[in-house]
Design an enzyme around this catalytic site. Structure first.
Site, short mmCIF file in Angstrom:
data_model
loop_
_atom_site.label_atom_id
_atom_site.label_comp_id
_atom_site.label_asym_id
_atom_site.label_seq_id
_atom_site.Cartn_x
_atom_site.Cartn_y
_atom_site.Cartn_z
N ARG A 1 -10.39 51.59 -9.80
CA ARG A 1 -9.32 50.78 -8.74
C ARG A 1 -9.39 49.35 -9.51
O ARG A 1 -9.05 48.32 -8.84
CB ARG A 1 -9.78 50.47 -7.39
CG ARG A 1 -10.02 51.60 -6.53
CD ARG A 1 -8.90 52.71 -6.37
NE ARG A 1 -9.07 53.68 -5.49
CZ ARG A 1 -8.47 55.07 -5.75
NH1 ARG A 1 -7.71 55.24 -6.72
NH2 ARG A 1 -8.97 55.81 -4.80
N ASP B 1 -14.21 62.90 -9.42
CA ASP B 1 -12.99 62.40 -8.74
C ASP B 1 -13.39 61.32 -7.77
O ASP B 1 -12.84 61.23 -6.71
CB ASP B 1 -12.32 63.49 -8.04
CG ASP B 1 -10.54 63.07 -7.57
OD1 ASP B 1 -10.25 61.85 -8.05
OD2 ASP B 1 -10.22 63.69 -6.89
N HIS C 1 -12.18 53.91 -1.28
CA HIS C 1 -11.11 53.51 -0.46
C HIS C 1 -11.82 52.39 0.65
O HIS C 1 -13.17 52.85 0.80
CB HIS C 1 -10.53 54.45 0.37
CG HIS C 1 -9.45 55.39 -0.30
ND1 HIS C 1 -8.11 54.72 -0.81
CD2 HIS C 1 -9.50 56.63 -0.91
CE1 HIS C 1 -7.66 55.66 -1.54
NE2 HIS C 1 -8.32 56.83 -1.53
ZN LIG Z 1 -6.01 63.85 -8.80
#
Ligand SMILES: [Zn+2]
Length: 421
Positions: free
Chosen positions: A64, A302, A306
């Site tokens: 991010r 992955d 958040h």
């Molecule tokens: Zn993806």
């Protein structure tokens, strides 16, 4: 400071050298040494009940950075990776701005970190799927791979073009294989929770059609083609068939897709929402079988942080994705080694040699003379996942409160310890 270390009676697992043995392991001036070398004056660690392997690689992480420091930053993402046993990660380009420029690429790389960053760059400009990014320039500047992850490159012509250029640079194209027009509003596979709460169902065909398309383009172009976070039994079968024909197709299995099924979603919990969604039980079984027979050769997390408040308002309001770096070793060991009986050598390979090969890089190893790049894992201390203790800035994991059987306790990169031990 360069490491000087003797790890006594540790289980050394080094797939590149075909080694799985218990021995003393020495690092002097940061370099791994031959057995039987001088061990005077070294820091000693008791290696009994522990496993030493090349540092783990995760070819699929979202840090991010830039764009969403409330969820993660390069520093916190790297800290999470190091705590999770990783020394190499491939960062995804779905940042703000998107990773389609040399400036972005250069900002991802920082040689002083305890984890080496291999940035992947956008396949299309701005990840908008309209025109190719400047792939030649990005390749020459050091891109590790091309992907629009978070979205599929849905246009066949664009994907073909990306593959032709990637192949010329010996780089892989990675695809988030979900056809948006088939997925529609679907966010979850058909399961009791979906029926109870009325969540829109994600059709498996959304992934199957994408995998079918990517295999066809792989065959046409010969480009190394990597399917990200595969979730459906039918996809595993197609990858298996394509690999049996010698096509350069690989696919990754995530800890959550091998550990959890849609039927396990306990409640209206945003920490079970990811894209592609959890498969149903038959899919989970197929993914485990695919890992066992080498069809799914690469593990990847992955890792998708958040900020806590965004995941706390139920499934339908939550953004897609969960974090995974700090639970990956424990979850994959538990499912694949303990439950499925995977050979430890193969498990280590899926986190080291296979991902490096995908990127076209030398096989990680514990060969003497190399600077130490390794992870030490405690095999004897089950622990309970407490997200508040994570180094990641985010807490969005469905594994909170679960017990995991093994835990990484330290990594070394370029001869230096990450300082945990
Ligand atoms: Zn993806």
């Amino acid at each position: 400071m360069m490491e000087n270390l003797l790890i006594e009676q540790v289980r050394v697992v080094d797939p590149a050298n075909g080694r799985d043995e218990i021995c003393d392991f020495v690092v002097r001036d940061g370099r791994m040494q031959d057995p039987g070398c001088d061990v005077s004056g070294l820091r000693r660690i008791d290696g009994r009940g522990k496993l030493l392997a090349p540092g783990f690689w995760d070819v699929h992480v979202h840090f991010r950075d830039p764009g969403n420091p409330a969820a993660e930053t390069m520093q916190t993402g790297v800290a999470a990776a190091a705590a999770g046993g990783f020394t190499h990660v491939v960062t995804m380009p779905n940042t703000v701005p998107a990773g389609d420029s040399v400036e972005w690429l250069r900002n991802q790389i920082d040689a002083d970190l305890p984890v080496r960053i291999h940035p992947s760059c956008c396949a299309t400009r701005g990840r908008l799927g309209k025109e190719l990014a400047d792939l030649d320039t990005l390749a020459l500047a050091g891109a590790a791979a091309f992907t629009d992850d978070g979205a599929m490159v849905a246009d066949d012509g664009l994907m073909r073009g990306a593959m032709v250029i990637a192949k010329a640079h010996r780089l892989p194209v990675m695809d988030h294989a979900v056809v948006p027009s088939i997925a529609g509003p679907g966010v979850v596979r058909d399961c009791p929770a979906a029926r109870k709460y009325g969540w829109p169902v994600f059709p498996a065909e959304a992934e199957l059609a994408a995998v079918r398309r990517d295999i066809r383009l792989c065959e046409e172009t010969g480009c190394a083609t990597h399917i990200q976070h595969l979730s459906c039994a039918g996809s595993v079968a197609m990858i298996r068939e394509a690999r049996s024909r010698g096509l350069p197709v690989t696919a990754e299995a995530t800890p959550h897709h091998m550990a959890l099924a849609a039927e396990d979603i306990p409640d209206d919990d945003g920490n079970y929402r990811m894209n592609p969604p959890l498969g149903i039980r038959d899919d989970v079984r197929a993914i485990r079988e695919g890992v066992m027979d080498g069809t799914l050769s690469v593990f990847a997390t992955d890792h998708a942080p958040h900020a806590p408040e965004t995941k706390s308002h139920g499934f339908m309001k939550a953004p897609f994705g969960i974090i995974g770096l700090e639970t990956a070793i424990g979850v994959t060991w538990k499912i694949m080694v303990e439950t499925c009986g995977m050979r430890v050598m193969d498990w280590v390979c899926g986190w080291t040699v296979a991902p490096a090969k995908l990127l076209g890089l030398d096989a990680p190893s514990l060969s003497s003379g190399r600077l130490a790049d390794m992870v030490l894992i405690d095999l004897g201390h089950p622990w309970v996942v407490r997200p508040d203790e994570f180094k990641s800035k985010s807490r969005n994991t469905p594994f909170a409160g679960r017990q995991l059987p093994v835990k990484p306790i330290n990594t070394w990169l370029a001869g230096k310890s990450n300082g945990c031990l």
